[in-house]
Design an enzyme around this catalytic site. Structure first.
Site, short mmCIF file in Angstrom:
data_model
loop_
_atom_site.label_atom_id
_atom_site.label_comp_id
_atom_site.label_asym_id
_atom_site.label_seq_id
_atom_site.Cartn_x
_atom_site.Cartn_y
_atom_site.Cartn_z
N THR A 193 0.81 -1.22 0.00
CA THR A 193 0.00 0.00 0.00
C THR A 193 0.84 1.27 0.00
O THR A 193 0.37 2.33 -0.41
CB THR A 193 -0.94 0.01 1.22
OG1 THR A 193 -0.16 -0.14 2.41
CG2 THR A 193 -1.95 -1.11 1.13
N CYS A 194 2.08 1.16 0.47
CA CYS A 194 2.94 2.35 0.48
C CYS A 194 3.21 2.84 -0.93
O CYS A 194 3.47 4.03 -1.14
CB CYS A 194 4.28 2.04 1.16
SG CYS A 194 4.12 1.32 2.80
#
Length: 756
Positions: free
Chosen positions: A723-724
């Site tokens: 998700t980063c």
């Protein structure tokens, strides 16, 4: 401060100096109404300034008819602002003819010269038949060149019972028959160019006479201001060839109107919300076009009289649009070309950052931040980030200087089973780190926060806070929105935490899944709140109060109420007077509007004062900078909550692939599955990949979705996400049914970081 020097203007504008006070166009004049033109003043700067601060600190309820405007007459143009070629004595004579009351030099206002739709349309038809447009041109020039005649033209027919010929006017009606006026303009506009000459010359004559405060426009009766609406409705003001002779003089006259005239015209413009939205939007578009015209001509953004006068005129329309019900979307006031010109940082020319500094330091008298309705939310967001970065740097320097925690980040170590308690403990014990960039570590998990862990932390804490078990908020099933629970037993510390969470999310570019009514963001920005704002908080009560206000009968006898709110709290009946002595004041036909306003004020302000004030203080503890004053409530909501509407077709177009091609079988299967999913499942997929089920305010184009090929195609492996980096790692399944099965398992179990 000393007056600014008068720079040389574009020669194209020299002939307008007689009616445009250049000193006022180049430097912010205290004589102009800041609330009319929505001047934003840095709230935290204590330096005295001649410009009044527009930010309202009042928490009172205002009905839509209540005007928040105040103004003082515009100063007369000085002789130094006039071109040398103009004879002052001749100018004085022209000014005398401006009076809209009878004067010797004005033609008599007789029925034969007053325009009506049937008369003009009949003349138009006759001229079309004969091919000679001189009678039409003479008729239009005579009426449009004389304000007395024009103000008596195109009026609504008077009521049959009225003994006078004037249909009258009110705060909500100018008395003009606007549909008839528009039909006349449409008919003339469709004629050959030879038929336009009289109207254009008449408009130029009307707008060429200078305005001076020595000739009291503030003494003019409101019905004599109808000519402004007549001219604004004219389609010729949008033609570039008439910008200098019609559009710019019109803007100059509008911004010089005193308070009384401003209020009347603004009230009439607000009436466009009912049946003239397209025409209101056309007027705004015309002014934007003129600004663009000057920018393309390489005009100086800070010294061009045409740009500055038009911006102030746009503020006039923005004031009309900024009431309880907007006529057009607030985005209609964004000027795309101006935002693009100011947007990129270039040390060699003006940009949004130097303008912001100019605004906060009150340098040079004018900045575009004083007119924030022009600036896009993207530019305002950039300013918030700039301010946040500066505050983060300052926080680091102060922590080093005061020998506090020298960590570069605000580091929170959070337990999932004690989410709120550990969050409060961490924030209380790190007051000097709050302006630093946030990093989150879930205790006992392997996730390293490069952005994704932080996003999940915000999602989880918002979900926890709004859990009904805490009773901090009430949920309205009709609007699907939350409001502060006035009877909550939770401490003020919890509400303070929520405010801090919202502020931290803005400063760390994280989108929150909040469901607050718009009035929440109005109150955070200390904006005026209206009775109509109650409709999102308690639509049933709002409807009941409307019915009471419109009740045709004896209110006191039927409703049997006093100025008191009674409510049952844990079995106890509590009474709250709406005003001093409210227990003894009966509700009746004469005071029912006041009762409705006070009741709404109680529900929106008084009853939740303890809870909201703590929330407000927590928010401003983080977001206490000047840039916040530039935002509208709707823009603040977009920054906090993002855009709930997601275009997955467009998301597919902007996605990038690593190890796959766009034509790969697995990629094609993936997007076929995505487009077949229900909307809620699509949001889960977006949350799985990005850590949020919403997109930035600019739309999905701001998301860089990366789809990578996994190292194995084993049937036992699930898709994974980073998700980063908005990255989806997709095994090359080569089977659509298997891909859908694995994808649904992944997105429905997308909480936590590391292996379990």
């Amino acid at each position: 401060p000393p007056p600014l020097p008068r720079p040389t203007l574009d020669p194209l504008l020299q002939h307008h100096l007689s009616f445009l006070d250049i000193a006022d166009a180049l430097a912010l004049s205290p004589s102009l109404t800041p609330q009319i033109f929505e001047l934003a003043t840095p709230p935290a700067t204590p330096t005295p300034t001649p410009t009044p601060t527009p930010t309202s600190t009042s928490t009172s309820i205002s009905t839509p008819s209540t005007s928040p405007l105040s103004a003082s007459p515009h100063p007369p143009p000085t002789s130094s602002s006039l071109p040398a070629s103009i004879d002052i004595s001749e100018l004085a004579r022209q000014i005398e003819t401006l009076s809209l009351s009878p004067s010797p030099g004005a033609p008599p206002c007789v029925p034969d010269l007053v325009l009506s739709a049937p008369r003009v349309l009949s003349c138009t038809s006759e001229c079309q038949t004969s091919g000679d447009y001189r009678p039409l041109n003479e008729m239009l020039h005579t009426a449009y060149a004389n304000p007395r005649l024009l103000n008596r033209s195109f009026l609504l027919p008077p009521p049959s019972s009225s003994p006078v010929s004037d249909p009258g006017f009110s705060k909500h009606s100018s008395g003009l028959d606007l549909p008839a006026l528009r039909s006349v303009y449409a008919a003339i506009y469709a004629l050959p160019a030879a038929a336009h000459d009289g109207l254009i010359r008449g408009l130029a004559t009307l707008l060429s006479i200078p305005i001076s405060s020595n000739v009291p426009y503030d003494a003019v009766e409101p019905e004599q201001l109808r000519l402004f609406l007549i001219v604004l409705e004219c389609p010729y003001i949008s033609h570039p060839e008439y910008f200098q002779t019609i559009t710019l003089p019109l803007c100059s006259k509008l911004i010089q109107l005193p308070q009384r005239q401003c209020n009347w015209i603004l009230d009439w413009l607000r009436g466009y919300e009912r049946d003239g939205k397209d025409y209101f939007l056309r007027m705004i578009t015309t002014l934007h076009t003129f600004i663009n015209y000057r920018i393309y001509a390489h005009a100086d953004l800070y010294r061009d009289a045409g740009i500055l006068a038009t911006i102030k005129a746009l503020g006039f329309f923005n004031a009309a649009n900024s009431q309880s019900t907007a006529i057009v979307p607030f985005q209609s006031f964004y000027n795309e070309l101006l935002n693009n010109t100011l947007g990129p940082f270039d040390p060699k020319r003006a940009n949004i950052y130097t303008d912001y500094i100019r605004w906060t330091r009150r340098e040079h008298g004018f900045s575009y931040c004083q007119y924030p309705f022009l600036l896009s939310i993207a530019n305002k967001s950039n300013l918030l980030k700039l301010e946040a970065n500066e505050q983060m740097k300052l926080a680091i320097r102060e922590s080093v200087h005061k020998r506090h925690n020298r960590a570069k980040y605000l580091e929170l170590r959070i337990r999932r089973d004690l989410l709120i308690d550990t969050t409060i403990h961490e924030l209380i014990n790190k007051p000097f780190d709050l302006k630093k960039e946030l990093k989150v570590q879930f205790i006992g998990e392997d996730g390293v926060d490069a952005g994704g862990v932080k996003q999940e932390f915000f999602q989880l804490i918002v979900r926890e806070i709004f859990d009904p078990k805490y009773g901090m908020f009430t949920y309205n099933e009709e609007t699907n929105l939350f409001w502060f629970n006035s009877h909550s037993l939770e401490s003020e510390q919890e509400y303070h935490l929520i405010g801090m969470i919202v502020g931290l999310a803005i400063y760390n570019n994280v989108i929150l899944d909040l469901h607050f009514p718009l009035v929440t963001y109005k109150k955070l920005l200390r904006k005026r709140v209206y009775f109509s704002d109650l409709t999102e908080v308690d639509p049933l009560m709002h409807k009941g109060l409307i019915q009471m206000k419109e009740f045709d009968g004896d209110v006191e006898d039927v409703f049997c109420r006093h100025f008191v709110v009674e409510e049952e709290v844990f079995g106890e009946v509590r009474k709250h007077p709406l005003k001093p002595g409210g227990e003894d004041i009966a509700l009746n036909n004469h005071n029912r509007d006041e009762y409705a306003d006070l009741y709404a004020k109680f529900l929106l302000h008084d009853s939740v004062a303890r809870q909201f004030n703590s929330f407000y203080n927590g928010f401003h503890q983080i977001c206490g900078g000047n840039a916040l004053a530039l935002l509208k409530p709707e823009e603040l909501e977009l920054l906090v909550c993002g855009n709930p509407e997601i275009d997955f077709k467009k998301l597919e177009m902007v996605s990038q692939y690593y190890g796959f091609r766009k034509e790969s079988k697995t990629v094609r299967y993936f997007w076929e599955i995505v487009h077949e999913l229900p909307y809620e499942e699509k949001k889960k997929l977006l949350f799985f990949i990005t850590g949020s089920d919403r997109v930035p305010f600019e739309g999905v184009g701001q998301i860089s979705l990366n789809i990578s090929r996994g190292r194995t195609a084993s049937r036992s492996f699930l898709p994974t996400a980073h998700t980063c980096f908005n990255q989806l790692v997709l095994p090359d399944y080569q089977d659509k049914a298997l891909l859908k099965e694995k994808l649904l398992i992944a997105i429905n179990n997308a909480e936590g970081f590391g292996l379990k």
